[in-house]
Scaffold this active site. Sequence first.
Site, short mmCIF file in Angstrom:
data_model
loop_
_atom_site.label_atom_id
_atom_site.label_comp_id
_atom_site.label_asym_id
_atom_site.label_seq_id
_atom_site.Cartn_x
_atom_site.Cartn_y
_atom_site.Cartn_z
N ARG A 1 0.83 -5.13 -5.10
CA ARG A 1 0.97 -6.29 -4.21
C ARG A 1 1.08 -7.48 -5.16
O ARG A 1 0.13 -7.80 -5.85
CB ARG A 1 -0.26 -6.42 -3.31
CG ARG A 1 -0.52 -5.20 -2.42
CD ARG A 1 -1.61 -5.51 -1.41
NE ARG A 1 -2.24 -4.33 -0.86
CZ ARG A 1 -1.81 -3.68 0.23
NH1 ARG A 1 -0.72 -4.06 0.83
NH2 ARG A 1 -2.46 -2.63 0.69
N ASP B 1 0.11 2.27 8.38
CA ASP B 1 -0.39 1.48 9.53
C ASP B 1 0.47 1.55 10.79
O ASP B 1 0.01 1.21 11.87
CB ASP B 1 -0.53 0.01 9.13
CG ASP B 1 -1.67 -0.22 8.17
OD1 ASP B 1 -2.52 0.67 8.04
OD2 ASP B 1 -1.71 -1.30 7.54
N THR C 1 4.49 2.80 5.42
CA THR C 1 3.11 2.30 5.57
C THR C 1 2.35 3.24 6.49
O THR C 1 2.91 3.74 7.47
CB THR C 1 3.07 0.87 6.16
OG1 THR C 1 1.72 0.58 6.57
CG2 THR C 1 3.99 0.69 7.37
N GLY D 1 0.84 -1.20 0.00
CA GLY D 1 0.00 0.00 0.00
C GLY D 1 0.87 1.25 0.00
O GLY D 1 1.83 1.33 0.75
N ASP E 1 2.74 -0.49 11.73
CA ASP E 1 2.68 -1.82 12.36
C ASP E 1 3.99 -2.59 12.18
O ASP E 1 4.00 -3.78 11.88
CB ASP E 1 1.51 -2.63 11.80
CG ASP E 1 1.57 -2.76 10.29
OD1 ASP E 1 2.37 -2.05 9.66
OD2 ASP E 1 0.83 -3.59 9.74
N ARG F 1 -5.85 -3.03 8.85
CA ARG F 1 -6.37 -4.40 8.76
C ARG F 1 -5.92 -5.22 9.97
O ARG F 1 -6.68 -5.98 10.53
CB ARG F 1 -5.85 -5.03 7.46
CG ARG F 1 -6.61 -6.21 7.00
CD ARG F 1 -6.29 -6.60 5.58
NE ARG F 1 -4.98 -6.13 5.12
CZ ARG F 1 -4.70 -5.82 3.87
NH1 ARG F 1 -5.63 -5.91 2.96
NH2 ARG F 1 -3.50 -5.43 3.52
N ASP G 1 4.77 -4.30 6.11
CA ASP G 1 4.85 -5.67 6.54
C ASP G 1 5.03 -6.69 5.38
O ASP G 1 5.96 -7.50 5.39
CB ASP G 1 3.49 -5.91 7.23
CG ASP G 1 3.48 -7.13 8.07
OD1 ASP G 1 4.46 -7.32 8.77
OD2 ASP G 1 2.49 -7.87 7.99
O1 F6P Z 1 -1.38 -1.39 4.54
C1 F6P Z 1 -2.03 -0.19 4.43
C2 F6P Z 1 -3.50 -0.36 4.21
O2 F6P Z 1 -4.04 0.91 3.92
C3 F6P Z 1 -4.28 -1.02 5.36
O3 F6P Z 1 -4.55 -0.16 6.43
C4 F6P Z 1 -5.51 -1.49 4.63
O4 F6P Z 1 -6.13 -2.54 5.31
C5 F6P Z 1 -4.97 -1.93 3.31
O5 F6P Z 1 -3.78 -1.19 3.10
C6 F6P Z 1 -5.89 -1.73 2.14
O6 F6P Z 1 -5.28 -2.25 1.02
P1 F6P Z 1 -5.81 -2.06 -0.47
O7 F6P Z 1 -5.56 -0.65 -0.88
O8 F6P Z 1 -5.01 -3.03 -1.27
O9 F6P Z 1 -7.28 -2.36 -0.45
#
Ligand code: F6P
Length: 317
Positions: A66, A122, A120, A5, A124, A166, A97
């Site tokens: 991803r 997050d 990120t 992300g 995390d 998440r 992560d």
């Molecule tokens: O990892 C960052 C993040 O924004 C999370 O908080 C979220 O759950 C996820 O990415 C959403 O991913 P995507 O944009 O692939 O739906």
Amino acid sequence: MTSGGDSPGMNAAIRAVVRTGIYHGMEVFGIRRGYQGMIEGDIVQMQTTDVSNIIQRGGTILKTARSKEFMTNEGMDKAYAQLKVHGIEGLVLIGGDGTFRGAVNFFERHTIPAVGLPGTIDKDLAGTDFTIGFDTAVNTAVEAIDKIRDTAEAHDRLFIVELMGRDAGYIALHSGIACGAEDILIPETKTDIEEVLKRIDADERRKKAVHIIVVAEGDDFGGAKEVHERVALRFPKLDVRSCVLGHIQRGGAPTCADRILASRLGHAAVNALRSGNTQVMLGVMNDKVVYTPFARVVKGNTPISDDLLEMIRVLSV
Ligand code: F6P
């Protein structure tokens, strides 16, 4: 390379890496679209001017992805072959992560010096107090919740706001505290929905005008939808609304804090590669750049302090 992300400040990190590398006489290449671009050889040489005017921009000029293919041995072998074809001798991986999990698997199979930067929203990751993009995401959430509070108060409504995360509740935790949320529901702590309902009941009895519940998308009880349903079921007369903030949290101009963190870590990343301090993620802890092996980074983030959790209870009475 940026991967996973996107997060505001990734561009500032790219700028710092490119310029520090060129300053030291290196040739710098950008791998586009994360590990997927590595597999496909989507690799372009970068000059100092390629990173002009990007420090203030959200997203990532290198794009991101991803990659499922990179999770396979064939994918990793293809990626390594492309690095060889392009003469890549060291990597700077900017991501979260998933990026570092991918890196751990990749380096079990292939040898190439690499350093990581925590990119990120997050927050995390172990090995850093803050991640690039977190501050911007939290400030975006704070601005949104403040606006929601205005309209909630005007209508005497209970609002549930779902924020990203998440597996981690840091965005919900920090912005919930900063906005004076009555309840903050995060994956790191078990959500007792009966307790939440009791607090709503108590607030109703003493006519507290606004009740804002901030919930992280990965909370164990569920997101805004699930919380909304339970609240509406228990208090049919209450005017309840919910808002899922979503990807707004990932975009926008990085804050000053994120630009500085990204610049500092991007600069330090190249120096780490030059001195052979590799297979580590760089972070900032207590205002010092620290180096944590990739394998430790993915083993879990810093636990949320009990002080903060206690403070939330006290300040929302
Ligand atoms: O990892 C960052 C993040 O924004 C999370 O908080 C979220 O759950 C996820 O990415 C959403 O991913 P995507 O944009 O692939 O739906």
